[in-house]
Motif scaffolding. Structure first.
Motif, PDB file in Angstrom:
ATOM      1  N   UNK A 128      36.163  43.645  42.116  1.00 18.80           N
ATOM      2  CA  UNK A 128      37.613  43.557  42.339  1.00 18.80           C
ATOM      3  C   UNK A 128      38.004  42.262  43.043  1.00 18.80           C
ATOM      4  N   UNK A 129      37.096  41.705  43.830  1.00 18.99           N
ATOM      5  CA  UNK A 129      37.376  40.435  44.514  1.00 18.99           C
ATOM      6  C   UNK A 129      36.536  39.283  43.963  1.00 18.99           C
ATOM      7  N   UNK A 317      25.672  38.601  33.888  1.00 21.08           N
ATOM      8  CA  UNK A 317      26.995  39.205  33.676  1.00 21.08           C
ATOM      9  C   UNK A 317      28.006  38.793  34.748  1.00 21.08           C
ATOM     10  N   UNK A 318      27.640  38.804  36.019  1.00 24.04           N
ATOM     11  CA  UNK A 318      28.598  38.294  37.008  1.00 24.04           C
ATOM     12  C   UNK A 318      29.041  36.857  36.738  1.00 24.04           C
ATOM     13  N   UNK A 319      28.115  36.018  36.207  1.00 23.64           N
ATOM     14  CA  UNK A 319      28.494  34.649  35.860  1.00 23.64           C
ATOM     15  C   UNK A 319      29.551  34.647  34.757  1.00 23.64           C
ATOM     16  N   UNK A 320      29.406  35.562  33.800  1.00 21.94           N
ATOM     17  CA  UNK A 320      30.405  35.678  32.727  1.00 21.94           C
ATOM     18  C   UNK A 320      31.730  36.167  33.286  1.00 21.94           C
ATOM     19  N   UNK A 321      31.649  37.227  34.088  1.00 28.80           N
ATOM     20  CA  UNK A 321      32.850  37.864  34.627  1.00 28.80           C
ATOM     21  C   UNK A 321      33.673  36.870  35.442  1.00 28.80           C
ATOM     22  N   UNK A 322      32.974  36.006  36.167  1.00 30.02           N
ATOM     23  CA  UNK A 322      33.668  35.029  37.021  1.00 30.02           C
ATOM     24  C   UNK A 322      34.456  34.019  36.215  1.00 30.02           C
ATOM     25  N   UNK A 324      35.784  34.609  32.893  1.00 23.19           N
ATOM     26  CA  UNK A 324      36.609  35.134  31.804  1.00 23.19           C
ATOM     27  C   UNK A 324      37.956  35.627  32.307  1.00 23.19           C
ATOM     28  N   UNK A 325      38.972  35.576  31.458  1.00 23.07           N
ATOM     29  CA  UNK A 325      40.266  36.146  31.827  1.00 23.07           C
ATOM     30  C   UNK A 325      40.116  37.655  32.055  1.00 23.07           C
ATOM     31  N   UNK A 326      40.785  38.155  33.084  1.00 26.50           N
ATOM     32  CA  UNK A 326      40.678  39.578  33.394  1.00 26.50           C
ATOM     33  C   UNK A 326      39.314  39.969  33.908  1.00 26.50           C
ATOM     34  N   UNK A 327      38.621  39.029  34.533  1.00 35.21           N
ATOM     35  CA  UNK A 327      37.265  39.270  35.004  1.00 35.21           C
ATOM     36  C   UNK A 327      37.109  40.473  35.920  1.00 35.21           C
ATOM     37  N   UNK A 328      37.991  40.660  36.924  1.00 30.31           N
ATOM     38  CA  UNK A 328      37.837  41.807  37.822  1.00 30.31           C
ATOM     39  C   UNK A 328      37.831  43.153  37.088  1.00 30.31           C
ATOM     40  N   UNK A 329      38.720  43.329  36.129  1.00 29.94           N
ATOM     41  CA  UNK A 329      38.770  44.589  35.383  1.00 29.94           C
ATOM     42  C   UNK A 329      37.518  44.748  34.517  1.00 29.94           C
ATOM     43  N   UNK A 330      37.135  43.655  33.833  1.00 30.61           N
ATOM     44  CA  UNK A 330      35.932  43.695  32.988  1.00 30.61           C
ATOM     45  C   UNK A 330      34.702  44.037  33.840  1.00 30.61           C
ATOM     46  N   UNK A 331      34.608  43.420  35.011  1.00 27.46           N
ATOM     47  CA  UNK A 331      33.475  43.673  35.886  1.00 27.46           C
ATOM     48  C   UNK A 331      33.444  45.106  36.372  1.00 27.46           C
ATOM     49  N   UNK A 332      34.606  45.628  36.758  1.00 34.75           N
ATOM     50  CA  UNK A 332      34.657  47.015  37.234  1.00 34.75           C
ATOM     51  C   UNK A 332      34.256  47.985  36.127  1.00 34.75           C
TER      52      UNK A 332
END
Length: 532
Positions: A128-129, A317-322, A324-332
């Motif tokens: 989320x952060x 995956x965290x590297x991708x999430x950081x 991409x657009x909408x990363x926090x939602x995708x990561x969660x």
């Protein structure tokens, strides 16, 4: 035989919990099979072993090994109506140790599997952060795990890991204590549809990312020359075997909760193909995401590291999430999926242990859940909540998975088919209660698979003994690697000597041997080894 009334079954003087229906059983079995390995192991195995060409040995392995062994476990559990130790004792009075070997594997897996789920739970909140966005690798090994020196033992605990680890154990104990219906079944009935829906959203989103097509091409572009490599075929059989939760008593125990008049083989096919379908879905989602990362870094997918295992989930995956657009939602969504997938699998291995203790010592589900849960939680926290927990996990997993599970499979086949003489009985039992009738081909496949398993076990054991593992010190591997193997063997040898606290004398399999068209056997007389 399936049209005969259940009243034809002899009175067994025992009451056993059962699933509320076939759907509940299928969801629970799929929940056990679909775990963390489906998401991070299959994509890496396929990529490293011929890409799209890997699907050929994978499907062959599914049909010739996965499904036949799954049928065998289901047959033993359903016919002999018990946890792995009890069912194996009913198969042959000297085979109880095989069941305790299975239980010991589940115990070991539960200790470290919980740690990985705890990591995923932490990363769910970190997403989320995007706490890991600046340096995913450094964050995972440094700030989060606070890794110490490899090959050493530390009692320096990591607060970031301890809190979610304790939370996962509390959830596990509560679910087990609620029993089969209100705990295990309800978790899977809710969790599996949620997992499929959540991961489906992730895959759709991943496919819309720039570079996704490059990732899919990297995964599925076939290298048919790989098919001539025996190691590729062994990798395919290994993947099928481990991903279906075979040979450590889980499917056997789950099948024992099915009603006597239950279709066994058709649900087995649903479980097998459902698990494999999720693996392929996970592969598409993972490599579409990896393709995006390669696109962002302007490098070919082949030049990326960390395409399998924990590094894939907690670094790549965290590297991708950081980025991409909408990363926090995708990561969660991603780490939430890992938590659900891991939890349903964890519950299945812990239920296998709990069921064995209930059968052997007459414990109530609640008492058994607290006993096994508290002991496991303490050992798990001491071993995997420290700064050296990742290294311990790596070694224990190698010996319990690569050696223990294969040995458990060989022992189960040997006890049931070779020494127990149950081949025709189990074949006819499956055919009698199921819509899909099994012929001699099933027994041929199971016996053929056993030869491959013996080869896999011998090859891996020699490799570990001769070459060690990942450069760890010999003393470290002796204590925690070969020590794990020694623990499994000790459980198999010691536990059968303890007294049964329940009546196992009056059990009679149904359909009877006579109903199956077989000559009278030892099951027609009282079973030895009662509580007397």
């Amino acid at each position: 035989m399936s049209d005969q009334p259940e009243a034809a079954a002899p009175h067994t003087h025992e009451k056993r919990e059962h699933w509320s229906g076939q759907t509940a059983f299928i969801l629970a079995a799929i929940g056990s099979a679909v775990g963390l390995g489906n998401i991070w192991r299959f994509p890496g195995e396929a990529y490293d072993n011929g890409g799209g060409a890997f699907m050929i040995p994978y499907v062959v392995a599914l049909l010739t090994a996965g499904i036949p062994i799954l049928f065998l476990e289901n047959a033993i559990g359903h016919r002999f109506r018990g946890s792995s130790p009890l069912a194996m004792r009913r198969v042959h009075r000297r085979a109880e140790g095989v069941g305790w070997f299975h239980v010991a594997i589940c115990f070991v897996i539960g200790l470290y599997y919980t740690a990985v789920i705890a990591w995923a739970l932490s990363y769910f909140f970190f997403s989320f952060t995007l706490a890991y966005k600046d340096d995913p690798a450094g964050f995972f090994t440094g700030e989060y795990l606070q890794l110490g020196e490899a090959g050493t033992v530390s009692l320096s605990f990591v607060p970031h890991v301890l809190i979610p680890l304790a939370a996962i154990w509390i959830i596990t104990i509560v679910v087990l204590a609620l029993g089969l219906h209100n705990g295990v079944e309800r978790l899977n009935v809710i969790g599996i549809p949620l997992l499929v829906a959540t991961f489906g959203i992730l895959v759709v989103r991943a496919l819309t990312l720039p570079g996704a097509a490059d990732g899919i091409d990297a995964l599925f572009t076939p290298d048919f020359s790989a098919l001539t490599d025996p190691n590729v075929w062994i990798a395919a059989y290994g993947q099928i075997f481990f991903s279906l939760s075979l040979a450590y008593g889980v499917m056997l125990t789950y099948a024992s909760y099915r009603r006597r008049r239950s279709n066994i083989t058709s649900p087995g096919l649903v479980i097998a193909f459902g698990n494999s379908s999720f693996e392929v879905l996970a592969g598409i989602g993972v490599f579409a995401t990896v393709g995006f990362l390669a696109h962002q870094q302007d490098v070919p997918v082949a030049e990326l590291d960390g395409l399998a295992g924990p590094i894939l989930s907690f670094v790549t995956f965290p590297a991708v999430i950081a980025q991409m657009p909408g990363g926090p939602l995708f990561g969660a969504l991603f780490f939430g999926s890992l938590v659900v997938a891991g939890l349903t699998s964890l519950i299945s291995v812990m239920q296998t242990i709990s069921a064995a203790l209930q059968d052997k010592f007459g414990l109530h589900p609640r008492g058994s859940a607290v006993a096994v849960g508290v002991v496991s939680a303490v050992l798990s926290i001491i071993g995997f909540g420290t700064t050296t927990g990742l290294y311990l996990l790596d070694v224990v997993d190698q010996w319990s998975n690569q050696l223990g599970i294969v040995a458990g499979a060989i022992a189960m086949i040997a006890a049931a088919l070779w020494f127990g003489g149950r081949s025709r009985e189990l074949q006819r039992h499956l055919s009698a209660v199921s819509t899909l009738k099994l012929g001699t081909w099933w027994l041929v496949l199971v016996n053929a698979v056993s030869v491959l398993l013996i080869y896999m076990f011998a090859t891996k054991a020699v490799s570990l003994a001769r070459d060690g593992y990942e450069g760890y010190p010999t003393s470290y591997l002796a204590i925690f690697g070969w020590g794990t193997a020694a623990f499994l063997l000790a459980a198999a040898l010691v536990m059968p000597w303890l007294r049964w606290r329940r009546d196992i004398v009056h059990f009679r399999p149904w359909p009877t041997r006579q109903q199956l068209g077989l000559p009278p056997g030892r099951d027609d007389a009282p079973v030895e080894g009662s509580a007397s």
